[in-house]
Scaffold this active site. Structure first.
Site, PDB file in Angstrom:
ATOM      1  CE1 TYR A  32      -2.934  -3.091   0.376  1.00 34.49           C
ATOM      2  CE2 TYR A  32      -3.534  -2.382   2.579  1.00 34.49           C
ATOM      3  CZ  TYR A  32      -3.664  -3.275   1.526  1.00 34.49           C
ATOM      4  OH  TYR A  32      -4.526  -4.336   1.636  1.00 34.49           O
ATOM      5  CG  HIS A  39      -0.806  -8.636   0.623  1.00 34.66           C
ATOM      6  ND1 HIS A  39      -0.407  -7.318   0.533  1.00 34.66           N
ATOM      7  CD2 HIS A  39      -2.123  -8.628   0.336  1.00 34.66           C
ATOM      8  CE1 HIS A  39      -1.454  -6.575   0.219  1.00 34.66           C
ATOM      9  NE2 HIS A  39      -2.497  -7.350   0.087  1.00 34.66           N
TER      10      HIS A  39
END
Ligand SMILES: NC(=O)c1ccc[n+]([C@@H]2O[C@H](COP(=O)([O-])OP(=O)(O)OC[C@H]3O[C@@H](n4cnc5c(N)ncnc54)[C@H](OP(=O)(O)O)[C@@H]3O)[C@@H](O)[C@H]2O)c1
Length: 278
Positions: free
Chosen positions: A50, A108
């Site tokens: 991110y 992730h």
């Protein structure tokens, strides 16, 4: 407002709802996350990919709350799946966050074509023993991915963060997680770009309880037992999204929302067997 908690399989707890931080960046991210904390969120969801771990750390320092009252979650990207790379990845996250421990760290995506997610998992198991990460988990793992890491390491993830919203209610994966003692978290809990706010099942429940469609969907998530992590840059929506503990959906309302699930309900990047998050 007090938020109920879930106790994880490692004894730590997470609040029943958290705050998503993607795609917040730069100064706007810091002020938005501080606003979320002021509005009552305690669990902040970030990731290396991110590009906003620094901003999340800055918000933790700026908000005025003691560090231990907040829970910060981050994630190892696919390009860091080798054991040593995964260890270095978490150290990098700690540095960017400016924290001396992370509350929850996830792999992730499994990236099965790369085939090294079990190494990343082993790294998290070792980092937890060192105390650098409190709880360890995964994201977007299927039953096969979960069983491989559990078999190889003997350690079940505390959390599996999966795509979950009314058009993709993940009936099977929720059962898979539950059977293994794994707490589910819901990403894109409102459905992101295709939020089902206008669906009759959602609108009728909103009308019946005097709440918004967004609150109905988040309440549905809470009653499913999954932890939603909605993102909102708008303070009013941040507050509304958290205000879901004063009403209860009945069985018929719950079932009608779950029945919105459809074969093409998954978001474009949601398939763990084909999508790669490098
Ligand atoms: N593990 C993974 O692979 C993965 C993948 C995707 C996402 N995530 C995590 O999950 C978090 C949430 O997912 P997401 O951001 O994709 O989707 P989401 O939270 O379902 O939706 C966010 C969108 O909904 C809007 N919104 C928020 N509350 C609303 C409300 N009450 N009424 C109407 N619109 C509302 C937001 O706009 P405003 O900001 O303008 O309010 C934003 O555009 C991310 O931030 C990230 O932390 C994880």
């Amino acid at each position: 407002m007090s938020i109920p908690t879930h106790t994880l399989n490692d004894g730590h707890t997470l609040p029943a709802i958290g705050f998503g931080t993607y795609p917040l960046k730069a100064d706007e991210a810091v002020s938005t996350i501080v606003s979320a904390i002021e509005n009552g969120y305690r669990l902040l969801d970030t990731a290396v990919n991110y590009g906003n771990e620094q901003e999340v750390g800055a918000a933790v320092r700026a908000c005025g709350l003691p560090r231990e009252e907040l829970l910060v979650a981050s994630k190892i990207p696919g390009r860091h799946h080798g054991y040593d790379d995964a260890i270095a990845s978490v150290h990098g996250s700690l540095e960017r966050l400016g924290l001396d421990y992370i509350d929850l760290h996830l792999v992730h995506w499994p990236n099965p074509r790369v085939g090294r997610y079990a190494e990343a998992w082993r790294a998290l198991v070792d980092l937890q023993k060192e105390g650098l990460v409190r709880s360890i988990g995964v994201s977007n793992f299927t039953e096969a991915h979960l069983d491989r890491i559990i078999d190889e390491s003997g350690v079940a993830p505390a959390v599996n963060q999966i795509e979950l919203h009314p058009y993709f209610p993940q009936v099977d994966m929720r059962a898979v997680n539950t059977e293994r003692g794994i707490q589910a978290e819901s990403w894109s809990p409102l459905g992101k770009r295709q939020a089902p706010f206008g669906e009759p099942a959602v609108a009728a429940a909103a009308e019946a309880h005097g709440v918004t469609p967004g609150q109905v969907i988040l309440r549905w998530q809470v009653q499913l037992g999954s932890i939603p992590i909605p993102k909102s840059a708008t303070p009013e929506r941040q507050r509304a999204n958290l205000d879901v503990f004063g009403f209860e959906l009945d069985d018929a309302e719950m079932a009608a929302i779950t029945a919105l699930g459809r074969a093409d309900g998954r978001l474009f990047n949601g398939d763990p067997d084909t999508h790669e998050e490098m």
